[in-house]
Each structure stands twice: as structure tokens, then as C-alpha cells.
Design a protein around this motif. Structure first.
Motif: not given
Length: 391
Positions: A75-87
Motif C-alpha cells: 500500500l506504500d508506507s505513507a498510506v500505512v503511516l496515515r492509517a496508524g496515526l488514525v488508529v
């Protein structure tokens, strides 16, 4: 978001965004850990129960790091980073506003997963930025984490009388960070990672240095205040001085760590830092008074500050070496996520070994990191790749 080619303006914006993610992570984490006594009182948790939920959080952070390893290449680390911040944002709101203990534990569990995701993908982003720029940036990124931790500690001291529910406002910070312009994957990079030809033996050597660092770091941040209180009977309002100067000193060194690494080299810088850490831990163990112990903790922050960021630099450089551009970033992302597990292993060792060995006297307990830090002199030779982040 940076373009595939990565113009100077794009990379500058991405660098600020990555620093903001690190700062947010440090601020939220320290804001919560410095309020552990308040959490303990609110939910009527004894020491065993509190240790249990914290262990759960650390273990789930490891799970979050593994989740990042699986998702980032696709998914690209940028996308997963954003998801982690939302979590993290949602979980902080849940654990603060929880009406019953079970909901609090659920929120803390979700926070642990988000913590691991953001730890891993934040380092992925910083490593990718190093490779794009061709120079060291990880120490200053980790410096942003430490700066966030200092801000979090100061906020805790300044808001002791604030209603507990007001702390849910912390959730706004990771939500804002999730909207930042992170570094996008170059077009043409592979969607899946590969372990082929990854030099795991050399990477494990670097990982052992990361374990040593987090053992020392956790011992200082977890047991330092207790050390001042139990051994020296320092005034209760001053025991935090074991942690705050340590964080400030570490943050200052990290903020100039990029230039220091380029001028001195990673291997030499680590050995000088190990010598400072060895002396400072000896000062802590032999301190006749609590102000001398505080001086030792401050010097310790200077000595070990760059171990963690240079560990990620060196591991990523080894993982990406001799790989074609189509597979390099995916492989590096996977290795960085797996390498992040050494973080949690060291944190557990620092918390458990220092306390267990020092059950009769924490002077003896701090002999554990004193002995372990000697290994950095030998392990430093594995850090040669960190001298050249463009490899």
C-alpha cells in the motif's frame, strides 16, 4: 505528497511531515506514560495489573510493526503511516473517555497496535528520505520524537489539575499529522518485498546494538525516578529530573546528529558515545548524592542518543544494497518493520532486568546497562553502512 521524482520543495515538505509524525508519536506516548500514576488511580490498578496492561501494549506494538511489514510493500508506507496515526487518535480518545475498565483496556490495546504501526512506518519514511537525499536525516527525525516527549512531559507537569476527559484533545494531534504530505513511493517500485540476499547476519548485529540502546533507555526512563527516590530520598517533586534532563540532552544531540554523523562517521560517533555512556553509568551507580546521579543521567542521554537512528540507517542501507530500484524500497520497508522488533525486546529487557537485578538495590540494577553498553564498542563496526545512506 512528494512526486515520484522528488523535487527539492517536495522533499522539504516531506521532511517536515516525517518530523511532525515523530514529534506527535513522542508527545502522545510520553503524555500517557507520565500520567501512569493517574491512570492507576482512576482504574484502581495495582502494580501487577498495571504491569500486565503495559506488557500487553508492548506486545501489541510488536504486532503493529508486523502489520506494517505486511501492508507497507503493498500500500506504500505513507498510506500505512496515515492509517496508524488514525488508529492512535481513535484509541487515545477511547482510553481517555472509557466508561469502564474493559473499554480502557481495549483502547490501550488498540493504541499498542497503532504505536507499532507508526514506529515502523515512520522509520520507513525517514529511511526513504535519506535515500532520496543521499545524506543522513534519521538522527534529527528521532530528535523530533524526543522533542515531542519533552513537550509531553512539560504538558503533564502544567496540566495536573485539568479534568481527565480533557486529555482526549490529544487525539487531535495524530489526526492532524495524518493529513501531512508524506513521501510517496517512486513509480515503478515493487508491490511486494523479498528476503532474497538480505544480509540478515549483519542486520542482526546492528539489531543487538538497538537492543542495548533500548535496554539503557528504558532503564533510565522507567527506573531513574525510582532510583532517585529509593536510594537518595530525593524530594518527590524532583525525582522527574532523572528523566527530563536525559530526554533534553538526548534530543539536542539527535538534532545535530545528522551533521555529526557526516563529519565524524557512524562507527566513530557510536564508539565515542559508548565511552560517554560507560562513564555516565558509572557515575550513576557510584553517585554519592542525587544531583550527581542527575548529572550522570544527563550525560547518558548525550552518549546513547544516536544509537537508535543510526541503527535504522545501517539496517536499511544493508537491506537495499545491490538491489535494483524496482525492489529496493519494498525490501527496505519490510526489513525496517522487522528490525523494529529489536526496539520492543530492548524495552522489555530494560524494564525487567534492571528491576529484577536491582530488587535489593537499584545501584546494582543499573550495573546491567553499565555492563551491556560495553558491547557497543564491538557492535559499532557493523554500522559502516550508516556512513553512506545513499547505498
Amino acid at each position: 505528497m512528494a512526486t515520484a521524482t522528488g523535487t527539492g520543495a517536495d522533499l522539504r515538505r516531506a521532511r517536515l511531515a516525517i518530523a511532525a509524525a515523530f514529534l506527535t508519536q513522542g508527545l502522545v506516548f510520553i503524555s500517557l506514560t507520565t500520567r501512569l500514576p493517574r491512570i492507576q488511580d482512576r482504574w484502581d490498578l495495582d502494580e501487577l495489573a498495571l504491569s500486565g496492561v503495559l506488557l500487553m501494549m508492548v506486545l501489541l506494538a510488536g504486532v503493529g510493526s508486523l502489520v506494517a511489514e505486511k501492508l507497507a510493500p503493498r500500500l506504500d508506507s505513507a498510506v500505512v503511516l496515515r492509517a496508524g496515526l488514525v488508529v492512535i487518535a481513535v484509541s487515545v480518545a477511547v482510553l481517555v473517555l472509557a466508561p469502564v475498565t474493559a473499554v480502557f483496556v481495549l483502547g490501550l490495546a488498540a493504541y499498542g497496535v497503532g504505536l507499532g504501526i507508526v514506529d515502523a512506518t515512520g522509520n520507513m519514511q525517514a529511511v526513504a528520505l535519506e535515500h532520496r537525499l543521499g545524506r543522513v536525516v534519521l538522527p534529527s527525525c528521532h530528535g523530533a520524537w524526543t522533542l515531542g516527549g519533552v513537550i509531553g512531559a512539560v504538558l503533564t507537569l502544567a496540566t495536573t489539575d485539568v479534568p481527565w476527559s480533557a486529555l482526549a484533545a490529544l487525539a487531535l494531534l495524530p489526526l492532524a499529522a495524518a493529513a501531512a504530505p508524506y513521501l510517496a513511493r517512486d513509480s515503478g517500485e515493487a508491490a511486494t518485498s523479498t528476503d532474497t540476499d538480505v544480509p540478515w547476519r549483519a542486520i542482526v548485529m546492528i539489531g543487538l546494538a538497538l537492543v542495548v540502546f533500548y535496554t539503557v533507555d528504558t532503564a533510565a526512563s522507567t527506573w531513574g525516578p525510582v532510583y532517585l527516590d529509593d536510594v537518595f530520598r530525593a524530594p518527590e517533586e524532583l525525582v522527574a529530573l532523572a528523566t527530563l534532563p536525559y530526554l533534553v540532552a538526548s534530543g539536542l544531540v539527535r538534532l545535530v546528529g545528522d551533521r555529526l554523523t557526516e563529519q565524524v562517521g557512524a562507527v566513530r560517533l557510536l564508539r565515542v558515545g559508548a565511552a560517554i555512556a560507560l562513564v555516565s553509568l558509572a557515575v550513576i551507580v557510584a553517585a554519592p548524592t542525587w544531583p550527581v546521579a542527575v548529572l550522570g543521567f544527563t550525560l547518558l542521554g548525550c552518549g546513547v542518543a544516536v544509537v537508535a537512528p543510526l541503527s535504522f540507517s545501517a539496517a536499511a542501507a544493508l537491506a537495499g544494497r545491490d538491489a535494483d530500484p524496482a525492489t529496493r524500497q519494498a525490501r527496505v520497508d519490510a526489513v525496517v518493520a522487522r528490525f523494529n522488533q529489536f526496539n520492543y525486546a530492548g524495552a522489555l529487557l530494560g524494564a525487567v532486568m534492571t528491576g529484577a537485578v536491582g530488587s535489593s538495590s537499584l545501584r546494582v540494577g543499573f550495573a546491567v546497562p553499565l555492563v551491556l553498553v560495553v558491547a557497543l564498542f564491538w557492535l559499532a563496526r557493523a554500522f559502516a553502512p550508516a556512513d553512506d545512506p545513499s547505498v
